[in-house]
Design a protein around this motif. Structure first.
Motif, PDB file in Angstrom:
ATOM      1  N   SER A  61      -5.458  41.392  41.041  1.00  0.00           N
ATOM      2  CA  SER A  61      -4.882  41.394  39.702  1.00  0.00           C
ATOM      3  C   SER A  61      -5.870  42.003  38.723  1.00  0.00           C
ATOM      4  CB  SER A  61      -4.531  39.956  39.278  1.00  0.00           C
ATOM      5  OG  SER A  61      -5.694  39.141  39.311  1.00  0.00           O
ATOM      6  N   ASP A  62      -6.872  42.748  39.248  1.00  0.00           N
ATOM      7  CA  ASP A  62      -7.855  43.426  38.420  1.00  0.00           C
ATOM      8  C   ASP A  62      -7.274  44.764  37.983  1.00  0.00           C
ATOM      9  OD1 ASP A  62      -9.995  44.506  37.152  1.00  0.00           O
ATOM     10  OD2 ASP A  62     -11.248  44.735  38.935  1.00  0.00           O
ATOM     11  N   TYR A  63      -6.829  44.832  36.753  1.00  0.00           N
ATOM     12  CA  TYR A  63      -6.201  46.036  36.245  1.00  0.00           C
ATOM     13  C   TYR A  63      -7.112  46.779  35.280  1.00  0.00           C
ATOM     14  CZ  TYR A  63      -1.977  43.929  38.211  1.00  0.00           C
ATOM     15  OH  TYR A  63      -1.057  43.369  39.058  1.00  0.00           O
ATOM     16  N   SER A  64      -8.421  46.590  35.428  1.00  0.00           N
ATOM     17  CA  SER A  64      -9.364  47.307  34.592  1.00  0.00           C
ATOM     18  C   SER A  64      -9.539  48.720  35.135  1.00  0.00           C
ATOM     19  CB  SER A  64     -10.716  46.585  34.573  1.00  0.00           C
ATOM     20  OG  SER A  64     -11.251  46.520  35.886  1.00  0.00           O
ATOM     21  N   GLY A  65     -10.126  49.574  34.343  1.00  0.00           N
ATOM     22  CA  GLY A  65     -10.356  50.942  34.765  1.00  0.00           C
ATOM     23  C   GLY A  65      -9.153  51.830  34.526  1.00  0.00           C
ATOM     24  N   PRO A  66      -9.303  53.127  34.778  1.00  0.00           N
ATOM     25  CA  PRO A  66      -8.204  54.061  34.538  1.00  0.00           C
ATOM     26  C   PRO A  66      -7.061  53.858  35.525  1.00  0.00           C
ATOM     27  CG  PRO A  66      -9.990  55.153  35.687  1.00  0.00           C
ATOM     28  CD  PRO A  66     -10.503  53.793  35.307  1.00  0.00           C
ATOM     29  N   LEU A  67      -5.865  54.200  35.100  1.00  0.00           N
ATOM     30  CA  LEU A  67      -4.710  54.214  35.991  1.00  0.00           C
ATOM     31  C   LEU A  67      -4.711  55.567  36.683  1.00  0.00           C
ATOM     32  CD1 LEU A  67      -2.068  52.723  36.873  1.00  0.00           C
ATOM     33  CD2 LEU A  67      -0.887  54.119  35.152  1.00  0.00           C
ATOM     34  N   ILE A  68      -4.910  55.561  37.999  1.00  0.00           N
ATOM     35  CA  ILE A  68      -4.968  56.807  38.763  1.00  0.00           C
ATOM     36  C   ILE A  68      -3.597  57.085  39.365  1.00  0.00           C
ATOM     37  CG2 ILE A  68      -6.115  58.046  40.628  1.00  0.00           C
ATOM     38  CD1 ILE A  68      -8.474  56.124  40.305  1.00  0.00           C
ATOM     39  N   VAL A  69      -3.028  58.228  39.015  1.00  0.00           N
ATOM     40  CA  VAL A  69      -1.667  58.564  39.436  1.00  0.00           C
ATOM     41  C   VAL A  69      -1.675  59.852  40.250  1.00  0.00           C
ATOM     42  CG1 VAL A  69       0.702  58.987  38.692  1.00  0.00           C
ATOM     43  CG2 VAL A  69      -0.773  57.475  37.353  1.00  0.00           C
ATOM     44  N   LEU A 107       8.364  57.318  38.668  1.00  0.00           N
ATOM     45  CA  LEU A 107       7.046  56.720  38.830  1.00  0.00           C
ATOM     46  C   LEU A 107       7.187  55.606  39.856  1.00  0.00           C
ATOM     47  CD1 LEU A 107       4.071  56.423  37.728  1.00  0.00           C
ATOM     48  CD2 LEU A 107       5.007  54.689  36.172  1.00  0.00           C
ATOM     49  N   ALA A 108       6.234  55.527  40.815  1.00  0.00           N
ATOM     50  CA  ALA A 108       6.321  54.534  41.876  1.00  0.00           C
ATOM     51  C   ALA A 108       4.963  53.876  42.104  1.00  0.00           C
ATOM     52  CB  ALA A 108       6.809  55.185  43.172  1.00  0.00           C
ATOM     53  N   VAL A 109       4.992  52.639  42.595  1.00  0.00           N
ATOM     54  CA  VAL A 109       3.774  51.881  42.902  1.00  0.00           C
ATOM     55  C   VAL A 109       3.974  51.133  44.211  1.00  0.00           C
ATOM     56  CG1 VAL A 109       3.163  51.552  40.475  1.00  0.00           C
ATOM     57  CG2 VAL A 109       4.554  49.820  41.644  1.00  0.00           C
ATOM     58  N   LYS A 110       2.888  50.567  44.735  1.00  0.00           N
ATOM     59  CA  LYS A 110       3.020  49.669  45.862  1.00  0.00           C
ATOM     60  C   LYS A 110       3.650  48.374  45.373  1.00  0.00           C
ATOM     61  CE  LYS A 110       0.518  47.570  49.718  1.00  0.00           C
ATOM     62  NZ  LYS A 110      -0.791  47.387  50.386  1.00  0.00           N
ATOM     63  N   LYS A 111       4.564  47.815  46.164  1.00  0.00           N
ATOM     64  CA  LYS A 111       5.238  46.587  45.774  1.00  0.00           C
ATOM     65  C   LYS A 111       4.214  45.512  45.413  1.00  0.00           C
ATOM     66  CE  LYS A 111       8.894  43.410  47.194  1.00  0.00           C
ATOM     67  NZ  LYS A 111       9.867  43.053  48.268  1.00  0.00           N
ATOM     68  N   GLY A 112       4.441  44.855  44.286  1.00  0.00           N
ATOM     69  CA  GLY A 112       3.514  43.853  43.785  1.00  0.00           C
ATOM     70  C   GLY A 112       2.736  44.329  42.580  1.00  0.00           C
ATOM     71  N   ASN A 113       2.732  45.656  42.370  1.00  0.00           N
ATOM     72  CA  ASN A 113       1.983  46.218  41.241  1.00  0.00           C
ATOM     73  C   ASN A 113       2.874  46.658  40.086  1.00  0.00           C
ATOM     74  OD1 ASN A 113      -0.449  45.814  42.527  1.00  0.00           O
ATOM     75  ND2 ASN A 113      -0.503  47.860  43.427  1.00  0.00           N
ATOM     76  N   GLU A 114       4.150  46.287  40.148  1.00  0.00           N
ATOM     77  CA  GLU A 114       5.077  46.691  39.087  1.00  0.00           C
ATOM     78  C   GLU A 114       4.688  46.130  37.728  1.00  0.00           C
ATOM     79  OE1 GLU A 114       5.749  45.185  41.947  1.00  0.00           O
ATOM     80  OE2 GLU A 114       7.784  45.602  42.665  1.00  0.00           O
ATOM     81  N   ASN A 115       3.995  44.980  37.718  1.00  0.00           N
ATOM     82  CA  ASN A 115       3.646  44.331  36.448  1.00  0.00           C
ATOM     83  C   ASN A 115       2.248  44.677  35.957  1.00  0.00           C
ATOM     84  OD1 ASN A 115       6.127  42.940  36.147  1.00  0.00           O
ATOM     85  ND2 ASN A 115       5.462  41.390  37.616  1.00  0.00           N
TER      86      ASN A 115
END
Length: 278
Positions: free
Chosen positions: A34-42, A237-245
């Motif tokens: 649940s560490d959402y620090s740092g840049p969002l890499i897409v 836009l897509a993510v691994k399940k569990g990271n939607e929030n």
């Protein structure tokens, strides 16, 4: 692109494996962290996905409090595997039928977040100016991945070139053709290579992003183009399940469907890329 890391597929595969192994012993496991620090890499295809993300990074992200990093991928495989193993946080390049097929085949757990745009698939040619001008026995290049090949065949069906067997769905191949009045021959190639095949075949069905990146203008250069109405192939836009929030993902989703991005898409691509949101 100017603000994106341009990486070859070979390097990306090696990097994804290295990062995947190191992630096993760290807190960066995207399925549990649940560490959402740092840049969002897409991860994104260069055109139009990375261009849209770069517009956001330059013009909208800072005000929204989003640190955005874009990595460009030339293929349709590594963006999902890198998202699955946590090498990147999200990706933006694909549609739902393709993702469904990919998850099933590779055992991945990628989910959509928000649909942004449609890139109409088109039939192009360097040799003829219309569909009617295709001669008997003409060779047509089509993408060789499951979903885009079926999509290409359906485009040809919609313009009367072929007929598919009853029940041929999102995994249709040339073997599912029941009627072929022009006796067309099909050359199956990697989607990214379809523009390069135009000098070797009579026509090619090309994905919108690859058409644009090769200098083609779908709105004017395509012999025929997919209809946008009720089209299931919007890119998201897509993510691994569990990271939607992930708060960073939510910020990017909001920016991707903003009036500013809608205007950017309409102005830059002039109908070759169509916003899928109001």
């Amino acid at each position: 692109m100017r603000n994106a890391a341009k990486i070859t597929t070979a390097v990306l595969v090696a990097g994804a494996l290295t990062l995947g192994l190191s992630a096993c012993g760290s807190d960066k496991d995207s399925s549990s962290s649940s560490d959402y620090s740092g840049p969002l890499i897409v991860a994104a295809s260069p055109v139009p996905h990375a261009e849209i993300l770069n517009f956001i990074e330059k013009n909208l992200a800072k005000k929204a409090g989003l640190d955005l990093e874009v990595k460009e991928f030339q293929d349709y495989i590594v963006p999902n595997t890198a998202t699955e193993d946590g090498s990147v946080d999200a990706n933006y390049f694909q549609n739902q039928p393709y993702l469904d097929s990919f998850n099933k085949k590779h055992g991945t757990h990628i989910v959509p977040v928000v649909t942004v745009h449609l890139e109409p698939l088109g039939l192009y040619s360097h040799k003829v100016k219309s569909v009617d001008a295709l001669k008997s026995g003409a060779t047509v290049a089509v993408p060789n991945d499951v979903v885009n090949e079926a999509r290409a065949l359906k485009l040809l069906v919609s313009h009367g070139l072929i007929t598919l067997k009853d029940g041929a769905g999102s995994e249709a191949t040339p073997q599912d053709i029941s009627k072929n009045p022009k006796n067309l021959k099909f050359k199956e190639v990697e989607a990214a290579q379809t523009p390069r095949s135009l000098d070797d075949v009579d026509a090619a069905v090309i994905n919108g992003n690859y058409a644009i990146s090769s200098g083609l203008k779908p709105a004017t250069d395509a012999l025929v183009l997919e209809a946008a109405t009720n089209n299931p192939y919007g890119n998201f836009l897509a993510v691994k399940k569990g990271n939607e929030n992930d708060p960073r993902v939510k910020k990017l989703a909001k920016l991707l469907t903003s009036p500013e991005v809608k205007k950017f898409i309409e102005d830059k691509y002039a109908g070759s890329v169509i916003p899928s949101f109001k």
